[in-house]
Design a protein around this motif. Structure first.
Motif, PDB file in Angstrom:
ATOM      1  N   LEU A  67       0.827  -1.202   0.000  1.00 45.36           N
ATOM      2  CA  LEU A  67       0.000   0.000   0.000  1.00 45.36           C
ATOM      3  C   LEU A  67       0.866   1.257   0.000  1.00 45.36           C
ATOM      4  N   LYS A  68       1.942   1.228   0.789  1.00 43.11           N
ATOM      5  CA  LYS A  68       2.832   2.381   0.861  1.00 43.11           C
ATOM      6  C   LYS A  68       3.557   2.607  -0.465  1.00 43.11           C
ATOM      7  N   ILE A  69       3.956   1.501  -1.118  1.00 44.47           N
ATOM      8  CA  ILE A  69       4.650   1.625  -2.402  1.00 44.47           C
ATOM      9  C   ILE A  69       3.774   2.325  -3.430  1.00 44.47           C
ATOM     10  N   PHE A  70       2.498   1.943  -3.474  1.00 39.50           N
ATOM     11  CA  PHE A  70       1.585   2.510  -4.466  1.00 39.50           C
ATOM     12  C   PHE A  70       0.872   3.763  -3.949  1.00 39.50           C
ATOM     13  N   GLY A  71       1.189   4.171  -2.718  1.00 39.84           N
ATOM     14  CA  GLY A  71       0.587   5.373  -2.169  1.00 39.84           C
ATOM     15  C   GLY A  71      -0.898   5.259  -1.914  1.00 39.84           C
ATOM     16  N   ILE A  72      -1.351   4.067  -1.555  1.00 38.19           N
ATOM     17  CA  ILE A  72      -2.773   3.828  -1.321  1.00 38.19           C
ATOM     18  C   ILE A  72      -3.063   3.917   0.177  1.00 38.19           C
ATOM     19  N   GLU A  73      -4.084   4.682   0.538  1.00 39.87           N
ATOM     20  CA  GLU A  73      -4.473   4.787   1.934  1.00 39.87           C
ATOM     21  C   GLU A  73      -5.283   3.558   2.342  1.00 39.87           C
ATOM     22  N   LYS A  78     -10.295  -0.018   2.226  1.00 41.02           N
ATOM     23  CA  LYS A  78     -11.505  -0.447   2.922  1.00 41.02           C
ATOM     24  C   LYS A  78     -12.728  -0.260   2.037  1.00 41.02           C
ATOM     25  N   VAL A  79     -12.769   0.861   1.312  1.00 45.74           N
ATOM     26  CA  VAL A  79     -13.909   1.117   0.427  1.00 45.74           C
ATOM     27  C   VAL A  79     -13.921   0.115  -0.727  1.00 45.74           C
ATOM     28  N   MET A  80     -12.779  -0.039  -1.387  1.00 44.26           N
ATOM     29  CA  MET A  80     -12.707  -0.956  -2.524  1.00 44.26           C
ATOM     30  C   MET A  80     -12.874  -2.406  -2.077  1.00 44.26           C
ATOM     31  N   GLY A  81     -12.220  -2.753  -0.968  1.00 45.30           N
ATOM     32  CA  GLY A  81     -12.371  -4.109  -0.447  1.00 45.30           C
ATOM     33  C   GLY A  81     -13.799  -4.385  -0.037  1.00 45.30           C
ATOM     34  N   GLY A  82     -14.461  -3.364   0.514  1.00 42.81           N
ATOM     35  CA  GLY A  82     -15.866  -3.522   0.879  1.00 42.81           C
ATOM     36  C   GLY A  82     -16.752  -3.768  -0.326  1.00 42.81           C
ATOM     37  N   ILE A  83     -16.436  -3.078  -1.427  1.00 42.57           N
ATOM     38  CA  ILE A  83     -17.212  -3.281  -2.658  1.00 42.57           C
ATOM     39  C   ILE A  83     -17.040  -4.710  -3.181  1.00 42.57           C
ATOM     40  N   VAL A  84     -15.772  -5.192  -3.139  1.00 37.96           N
ATOM     41  CA  VAL A  84     -15.499  -6.570  -3.579  1.00 37.96           C
ATOM     42  C   VAL A  84     -16.248  -7.565  -2.691  1.00 37.96           C
ATOM     43  N   LEU A  85     -16.208  -7.337  -1.376  1.00 38.23           N
ATOM     44  CA  LEU A  85     -16.914  -8.220  -0.447  1.00 38.23           C
ATOM     45  C   LEU A  85     -18.415  -8.157  -0.659  1.00 38.23           C
ATOM     46  N   LEU A  86     -18.932  -6.954  -0.947  1.00 39.91           N
ATOM     47  CA  LEU A  86     -20.368  -6.807  -1.169  1.00 39.91           C
ATOM     48  C   LEU A  86     -20.813  -7.600  -2.391  1.00 39.91           C
ATOM     49  N   MET A  87     -20.014  -7.544  -3.461  1.00 40.80           N
ATOM     50  CA  MET A  87     -20.329  -8.317  -4.664  1.00 40.80           C
ATOM     51  C   MET A  87     -20.295  -9.810  -4.361  1.00 40.80           C
ATOM     52  N   THR A  88     -19.295 -10.228  -3.564  1.00 40.78           N
ATOM     53  CA  THR A  88     -19.193 -11.639  -3.175  1.00 40.78           C
ATOM     54  C   THR A  88     -20.389 -12.053  -2.333  1.00 40.78           C
ATOM     55  N   ILE A 204     -15.347   5.455   3.780  1.00 39.88           N
ATOM     56  CA  ILE A 204     -15.801   6.721   3.215  1.00 39.88           C
ATOM     57  C   ILE A 204     -15.785   7.816   4.287  1.00 39.88           C
ATOM     58  N   TYR A 205     -16.252   7.474   5.497  1.00 36.77           N
ATOM     59  CA  TYR A 205     -16.285   8.456   6.586  1.00 36.77           C
ATOM     60  C   TYR A 205     -14.873   8.951   6.911  1.00 36.77           C
ATOM     61  N   ALA A 206     -13.922   8.022   7.002  1.00 37.57           N
ATOM     62  CA  ALA A 206     -12.543   8.388   7.327  1.00 37.57           C
ATOM     63  C   ALA A 206     -11.915   9.241   6.218  1.00 37.57           C
ATOM     64  N   LEU A 207     -12.199   8.894   4.961  1.00 36.94           N
ATOM     65  CA  LEU A 207     -11.654   9.658   3.838  1.00 36.94           C
ATOM     66  C   LEU A 207     -12.220  11.080   3.808  1.00 36.94           C
ATOM     67  N   LEU A 208     -13.540  11.193   3.999  1.00 31.57           N
ATOM     68  CA  LEU A 208     -14.165  12.512   4.008  1.00 31.57           C
ATOM     69  C   LEU A 208     -13.640  13.364   5.177  1.00 31.57           C
ATOM     70  N   LYS A 209     -13.472  12.705   6.323  1.00 29.88           N
ATOM     71  CA  LYS A 209     -12.946  13.411   7.486  1.00 29.88           C
ATOM     72  C   LYS A 209     -11.510  13.873   7.246  1.00 29.88           C
ATOM     73  N   GLY A 210     -10.743  13.036   6.572  1.00 30.16           N
ATOM     74  CA  GLY A 210      -9.349  13.373   6.277  1.00 30.16           C
ATOM     75  C   GLY A 210      -9.218  14.527   5.315  1.00 30.16           C
ATOM     76  N   TYR A 211     -10.208  14.669   4.421  1.00 29.87           N
ATOM     77  CA  TYR A 211     -10.178  15.769   3.451  1.00 29.87           C
ATOM     78  C   TYR A 211     -10.932  17.000   3.946  1.00 29.87           C
ATOM     79  N   GLY A 212     -11.341  16.971   5.207  1.00 24.63           N
ATOM     80  CA  GLY A 212     -11.937  18.150   5.824  1.00 24.63           C
ATOM     81  C   GLY A 212     -13.411  18.316   5.624  1.00 24.63           C
ATOM     82  N   TYR A 213     -14.111  17.240   5.252  1.00 26.43           N
ATOM     83  CA  TYR A 213     -15.563  17.337   5.057  1.00 26.43           C
ATOM     84  C   TYR A 213     -16.306  16.928   6.332  1.00 26.43           C
TER      85      TYR A 213
END
Length: 213
Positions: A67-73, A78-88, A204-213
């Motif tokens: 994650l650090k190599i690709f600069g992914i938070e 969690k959002v993308m993994g959640g989407i994959v889990l939701l589809m499953t 999503i909540y953590a990302l929005l909070k991190g960007y000041g929303y």
């Protein structure tokens, strides 16, 4: 100690629902040749279980590094993994066991492969994108040795359940039948879907909070 057992139970239920040992045991049966002996089934169960344990260890210690190599938070995962889990989870609720949608050619290739216990049975059918993302996310929230120990022991319990399901897959099919296995998979699908929604919303909540929303 109470915290350890709480985490152990929580992680075990989460990963058990995602891996779905009874569901993937049905996939194993679909890949087995009709002439397979009990000894061959035991060998497949052992090698598949060992493979997912090795995969777990690799993901556990390299997931955050990647994650650090690709600069992914972590929250993005969690959002993308959640989407994959939701589809499953939706597929499981609809009665479609992961791996069951293989084409006839893919199944024939797997049967002809001298070691399908590793690919595709262990990876990616048993240890797929959903459990990969879950392990990385859970590791990201691990800060103490007790929390790490709970996560490792939880997966080992899941791996034990996979081994026993594969080893006794013929008997499971005999007593539960395809209908019984689908009912259990659908129940697991509801749990997976709920876990997915939690991952998505908290991410999503953590990302929005991190960007000041």
């Amino acid at each position: 100690m109470i915290e350890f057992f709480d985490l152990l139970l929580q992680h075990t239920i989460t990963m058990m629902a995602i891996v779905d040992p009874l569901g993937v045991s049905a996939v194993m049966l679909s890949l087995l040749p009709s002439t397979a002996t009990k000894e061959e089934v035991n060998k497949i169960a052992y090698k598949s279980t060992l493979t997912i344990i090795i995969a777990f260890v690799v993901v556990l210690f390299t997931g955050n590094f990647l994650l650090k190599i690709f600069g992914i938070e972590l929250d993005s995962l969690k959002v993308m993994g959640g989407i994959v889990l939701l589809m499953t989870g939706i597929k499981m609720v609809n009665g479609a066991i992961e791996g069951k949608n293989q084409t006839k050619e893919e199944k024939e290739e797997a049967k002809m492969h001298e070691d399908f216990s590793i690919i595709p049975l262990a990876i990616p059918i048993t240890f797929g994108p959903g459990i990969f993302a879950t392990v990385v996310i859970l590791k990201g929230h691990t800060h103490t040795f007790v929390e790490l120990l709970a996560l490792v022991m939880s997966f080992l319990l899941v791996a034990l359940a996979v081994y026993l399901s594969f080893k006794n897959s013929i008997y499971i099919k005999k007593y539960l039948g395809i209908t019984g296995q689908k009912i259990i998979s659908r129940l697991m699908g509801l749990i997976v879907g709920a876990i997915a929604v939690q991952f998505i919303l908290s991410g999503i909540y953590a990302l929005l909070k991190g960007y000041g929303y």
